[in-house]
Design a protein around this motif. Structure first.
Motif, short mmCIF file in Angstrom:
data_model
loop_
_atom_site.label_atom_id
_atom_site.label_comp_id
_atom_site.label_asym_id
_atom_site.label_seq_id
_atom_site.Cartn_x
_atom_site.Cartn_y
_atom_site.Cartn_z
N THR A 66 -23.88 34.61 24.11
CA THR A 66 -23.90 33.43 24.97
C THR A 66 -22.65 33.42 25.84
O THR A 66 -21.53 33.39 25.32
N THR A 115 -30.61 37.71 24.14
CA THR A 115 -30.98 37.59 22.73
C THR A 115 -31.81 38.79 22.31
O THR A 115 -32.79 39.12 22.97
N SER A 161 -19.71 33.62 23.10
CA SER A 161 -20.00 33.68 21.68
C SER A 161 -20.95 34.83 21.39
O SER A 161 -21.82 35.16 22.20
N ASN A 188 -23.32 35.85 18.29
CA ASN A 188 -23.81 35.33 17.03
C ASN A 188 -24.80 36.30 16.42
O ASN A 188 -25.71 36.77 17.08
N TRP A 189 -24.59 36.62 15.17
CA TRP A 189 -25.46 37.57 14.46
C TRP A 189 -25.89 36.95 13.16
O TRP A 189 -25.05 36.55 12.36
N GLY A 238 -26.85 34.10 12.55
CA GLY A 238 -26.27 32.77 12.37
C GLY A 238 -24.77 32.74 12.19
O GLY A 238 -24.17 31.69 12.01
N GLU A 239 -24.11 33.91 12.25
CA GLU A 239 -22.66 33.94 12.06
C GLU A 239 -21.96 34.36 13.35
O GLU A 239 -22.42 35.27 14.04
N GLU A 240 -20.86 33.71 13.67
CA GLU A 240 -20.07 34.11 14.84
C GLU A 240 -19.29 35.38 14.48
O GLU A 240 -18.47 35.37 13.56
N ARG A 259 -17.67 37.32 16.93
CA ARG A 259 -16.92 37.71 18.12
C ARG A 259 -15.54 38.31 17.79
O ARG A 259 -15.11 39.27 18.41
#
Ligand SMILES: Nc1ncnc2c1ncn2[C@@H]1O[C@H](COP(=O)(O)OP(=O)(O)OP(=O)(O)O)[C@@H](O)[C@H]1O
Ligand SMILES: [Mg+2]
Lengths: 258, 318
Positions: A9, A27, A61, A63-64, A66-68, A70
């Protein structure tokens, strides 16, 4: 959201004054073969470097599941199931093919550092198990004829396969390939396409950069096109092929509209 | 291990074990030095040869081990062998602590930093820090151990003790090579970016190599203190580190290569002792020629030591 989805994002990456990746969002869904294309210097490799923690981006950001992720370091990202290959092949060139693939087993091995000093029955069993897995990968990638050869001494096509085998040894959920067909002849490219499908069949999501349009149009299900770090189009290969902005970026009006 | 290797190592240890029967006391001392310095050079190989980090301060850890033994034995009356665990742990801990903040430095910067550490260390010893290092003269009166049956010849005891320690070192090197951590070091040297990208915590393994190398050098320190019954600062000077560094580069990152390097560096000059100041001439020339003709060392590391089951047909590699 949570299962194996990669969401970028508004990712921006600067090198000094240069904006290599500019406000990019996309995505990748589980099970997809997702392509990133764009002219030379568009920022494709930089996007991969941001995702894999090699050049963390300062803005946006990533995100993988649901986890950031970066700001995670590269090895932590591999532990979370994302692994990549390099545009300019980066193998451990003096070491044998088998040892190269074994490096991918590192995160799966249960050995502690102390086992380097005192091996235990457990660590010996673990060692054996991982070598066995390497044997399976040698077969899967059709490398069993070059098991003991120094990786750096092999033809490019074979080296690319070794690099993919090494990445697959980590048992990733998302495999990122940076121009896997670069330097391959037609025969080798056909083999590569087959391999990509075989990997997909294992349930691995694939994100790839490629200049070989035939390959891209054949294997990818969805594409993002970037130019000067910005997304200029996204869609299925059919849609992208007809997109005027893409055609212009590729046929290249040299003068800058911006 | 391959049959050939086992044969080679067995022959080496047999010849070494028989040496005290034929050597006079001078050559026994040279032999002991060869064994001790081989252990230090192998410890340097872990950091420089395997992990590829330009560490030019290995004499620091060697010295730290020797001083730990000397202080505990001569000042606090610990039995010599009882000091060994601490002579390993103290340098290992220092290795980890010193490496922590410098490990990210690139080759040449790391090299200068480790030289700096080595110089500081020797200065600390010379200035008799805390009144326990004995200043420029060092520490005397370290016990020379007598092995059972060799009570009347401390020199022979020192030789065999060193041989045992070298044997332990060989076993450690073998275990390292067959482990996940040992391979991680090789991956670091070959390409640390790729190593990180495949899931290896590069920082941790770089520090690990310093810790392990330092501990091993410290173990050699104990037997050094035992051989001379004394320790003094100049034996651990950074020039000594330069020699260990050169041995690994010239010999190549393999056990035979390193033994060869130590032989060329420390034993050959003794053989040519009659030529007095010319004795390092040969080593200097050998160094230059090796680097030109065999840039990876006289006996480079060999890879592809993988389980036999994996090798199909009759491949023999390169
Ligand atoms: N480490 C870096 N430091 C400085 N600038 C960089 C760095 N990496 C990439 N760049 C710059 O960022 C821009 C994007 O480069 P990138 O390698 O991502 O392009 P690419 O789309 O992968 O191109 P190609 O198709 O040629 O591989 C280029 O202008 C490049 O010079
Ligand atoms: Mg690129």
């Amino acid at each position: 959201m949570a299962d194996n989805t990669l969401v970028l994002t508004n990712v921006t990456k600067r090198f000094g004054g240069l904006v290599a990746v500019d406000d990019l969002s996309f995505t990748v869904k589980q099970g997809q073969i997702y392509g990133i294309i764009g002219p030379n210097g568009a920022g494709k490799t930089t996007v991969f470097n941001c995702i894999t923690g090699i050049h963390p981006c300062e803005e946006g950001s990533i995100n993988w599941c649901g986890e950031e992720i970066r700001l995670l370091s590269p090895h932590k990202i591999v532990q979370r199931g994302i692994v990549r290959t390099f545009q300019t092949i980066r193998l451990f060139s003096q070491m044998s093919v088998a040892e190269n693939i074994m490096s991918g087993r590192h995160i799966k091995s249960s050995q502690g550092w102390w086992n380097a000093i005192v091996p235990t029955p457990g660590s010996k069993k673990d060692e054996k198990k991982n070598w066995q897995r390497v044997g399976e990968l040698l077969d899967f990638f059709d490398l069993s004829d070059v098991t003991v050869n120094a990786a750096g001494s092999l033809p490019y096509g074979t080296q690319r396969r070794v690099e993919m085998a090494r990445a697959m040894a980590t048992e990733p959920k998302l495999l990122i390939l940076d121009e896997p067909a670069a330097g391959l002849n037609d025969q080798e490219t056909l083999g590569l396409i087959e391999t990509i499908y075989k990997i997909k069949d294992l349930g691995v999501t694939i994100l790839l950069i490629e200049h070989d349009m035939d390959l891209v149009m054949e294997v990818t299900e969805y594409l993002t096109v970037i130019n000067f770090g910005k997304k200029i189009a996204e869609g299925t290969p059919d849609v992208i092929q007809k997109d005027p902005a893409v055609i212009e970026a590729y046929l290249g009006s040299e003068d800058d509209d911006e | 291990m391959k049959k050939k290797q086992i044969l080679l190592y067995t022959a080496f240890f047999l010849i070494m074990a028989l040496l005290p029967l034929v050597a006079n006391s001078k050559w026994l001392a040279v032999g002991t030095t060869f064994l001790i310095f081989s252990v230090v050079a192998l410890s340097q190989d872990i950091v420089l040869g395997k992990a590829g980090m330009f560490n030019m301060g290995q004499a620091l850890f060697f010295g730290l081990g020797a001083y730990t033994t000397a202080i505990l034995n001569a000042k606090f009356n610990w039995p010599l062998l009882a000091t060994m665990p601490l002579a390993i742990l103290v340098p290992a801990l220092f290795g980890i602590l010193l490496a922590g903040p410098i490990i990210h430095l690139r080759g040449d910067y790391l090299l200068v930093t480790t030289i700096g550490f080595n110089i500081v260390f020797v200065q600390v010893l010379q200035n008799n820090l805390g009144g326990i290092t004995g200043g420029p003269n060092g520490i005397f009166g370290v016990e020379s151990l007598s092995l059972p049956g060799l009570a009347d010849s401390p020199q022979t005891s020192a030789f065999y003790l060193s041989l045992i320690v070298l044997l332990i070192t060989f076993v450690l090197m073998h275990n390292l090579e067959k482990s996940k951590a040992g391979r991680a070091l090789h991956y670091l040297r070959e390409d640390d970016l790729a190593a990180g990208a495949i899931g290896i915590n590069t920082r941790v393994y770089k520090i690990f190599s310093f810790g392990l190398g330092a501990g091993m050098a410290g173990m050699a320190g104990t037997i050094y203190a035992n051989q001379y019954s004394a320790v003094s600062p100049e034996a651990f000077d950074f020039v000594q580190s330069v020699l260990f560094f050169s041995i690994v580069i010239v010999g190549g990152s393999s056990i035979p290569g390193i033994l060869l390097g130590v032989f060329l560096m420390f034993v050959l000059p003794e053989i040519f002792r009659d030529f007095a100041t010319w004795r390092y001439f040969i080593f200097g020339i050998a160094m230059i020629m090796t680097m030109i003709l065999r840039p990876r060392g006289l006996w480079p590391a060999s890879f592809g030591n993988i389980p036999k089951e994996l090798i199909r047909g009759d491949q023999n590699g390169r």
